[in-house]
Design a protein around this motif. Structure first.
Motif, short mmCIF file in Angstrom:
data_model
loop_
_atom_site.label_atom_id
_atom_site.label_comp_id
_atom_site.label_asym_id
_atom_site.label_seq_id
_atom_site.Cartn_x
_atom_site.Cartn_y
_atom_site.Cartn_z
N THR A 226 19.28 17.54 57.80
CA THR A 226 19.52 18.63 57.30
C THR A 226 20.08 19.78 58.08
O THR A 226 19.81 21.10 57.35
N ASP B 210 26.65 15.80 54.85
CA ASP B 210 25.18 16.08 53.52
C ASP B 210 25.08 15.36 52.93
O ASP B 210 23.58 15.71 52.60
N ASN B 211 25.33 14.25 52.21
CA ASN B 211 24.98 12.91 51.40
C ASN B 211 24.48 11.93 51.37
O ASN B 211 23.76 10.63 50.76
N GLY C 230 13.72 15.81 59.40
CA GLY C 230 14.36 15.33 59.29
C GLY C 230 16.30 14.93 60.13
O GLY C 230 15.17 15.26 61.43
N GLN D 133 20.83 20.80 52.51
CA GLN D 133 20.58 20.68 51.82
C GLN D 133 19.98 21.46 51.12
O GLN D 133 19.27 22.20 51.59
N LYS E 163 16.92 12.73 55.93
CA LYS E 163 18.61 12.84 55.65
C LYS E 163 19.09 14.00 56.53
O LYS E 163 18.33 13.84 56.96
N GLU F 142 22.16 9.09 53.89
CA GLU F 142 20.34 9.17 54.39
C GLU F 142 20.20 7.93 54.70
O GLU F 142 20.65 6.89 54.28
N TYR F 143 19.47 7.76 55.31
CA TYR F 143 18.88 6.18 56.39
C TYR F 143 17.60 6.28 55.97
O TYR F 143 16.77 6.53 56.50
#
Length: 290
Positions: A234, A224-225, A194, A122, A232, A227-228
């Protein structure tokens, strides 16, 4: 009680566990894992005293005292397969009577902290910073050899599988949370947190291409992208999820700390990668002894 067969729990002629070459009295309840055997003395040079040292293969152990707290530092080598060896043999040292090869009635809980290096995925996590793994995300499949559903985050896993269009020919990704006890002890405003992803290899499993094509060339960008619930991924390494999964199953506390020496998102690398590692070592030792 049922005796564990000699073929299942192998001991050396001196009574130590087979791979680690350790006896119960050789280890502390607070244990630091590192991958590289040469990093063990880089940590224990800060100890006030050393009481024990041994090495067999890549597994090097030094036990001593830091600010009044007894600690052991153990090198695990690389990968989840080695973690399987280290975690099971450490647990055997404290929770199995090695003479009778029967499980002890009273359970002993270990506090295990991994100190490693990693690359950030990130942009907002710069080189020379520290990352604490709130979750371990395993791509390796090792933990799935055990009856482990009770420690997994199934909804979290399903979201990742859907997001990445994960191949059914690969092992199902598994997600395990860290020890909240150790997280509270180690977390501060200096630390990013993360999901730390754990790959089963260094090249193809982490998206590196030399002469072999990989199954999903877009997988790294999907990772990389992802998210939950605001969390994210890391960083990517090779041990954390296995440590978390086996620790939870065996009743131990575990938390993984990484010094970020590269940032893949912006293509930067630390000008002095040894400096953040040394700083993370001191930070972790002080937190564990406070």
């Amino acid at each position: 009680m049922n005796k564990i067969a000699d073929s299942e729990l192998i001991l050396n002629p001196d009574g130590s566990v087979y791979h680690l070459n350790l006896k119960p009295e050789n280890i502390a309840q607070t244990i630091i894992f590192v991958g590289d055997q040469n990093r063990v003395p880089k940590i224990t040079k800060h100890f006030d005293s050393i009481e024990f040292e041994t090495q067999k293969r890549e597994f090097r152990t030094i036990t001593g005292i830091y600010k009044g707290i007894r600690m052991s530092v153990i090198s695990t080598g690389i990968g989840p397969d080695n973690i399987d060896i280290v975690m099971n043999e450490l647990d055997a040292l404290v929770n199995i009577d090695l003479e009778t090869k029967t499980i002890k009635k009273e359970h002993t809980q270990l506090n295990i902290v991994r100190i490693g290096t990693s690359g950030s995925l990130q942009k907002e996590i710069p080189v020379d910073s520290f990352v604490l793994a709130k979750y371990g995300l395993g791509f390796d499949g090792m933990l799935l050899s055990y009856d482990c559903d009770q420690v997994l985050e199934a909804d979290f896993e399903d979201a990742f599988i859907k997001h990445t269009n994960w191949s059914e020919r690969k092992s199902r990704p598994y997600i395990v949370k860290n020890s909240e006890f150790l997280e509270k002890k180690l977390l501060s405003d200096k630390i990013f947190s993360g999901i730390t992803a754990t790959a089963g290899g260094f090249y193809g499993p982490q998206g590196r291409v030399l002469r072999l094509a990989i199954q999903d060339p877009k997988l790294n960008s999907k990772i990389d992208n992802f998210e939950y619930k605001g969390v994210k991924i890391t960083n990517l390494e090779m041990e954390t999820s296995a440590i978390y999964g086996l620790s939870k199953l065996l009743g131990h506390n575990a938390c993984s700390m990484n010094a970020i020496i590269a940032n893949r998102a912006n293509g930067t690398f630390s000008e002095n990668p040894y400096k953040p590692i040394e700083e993370l070592i001191i930070y972790t030792l002080d937190k564990l002894s406070s």
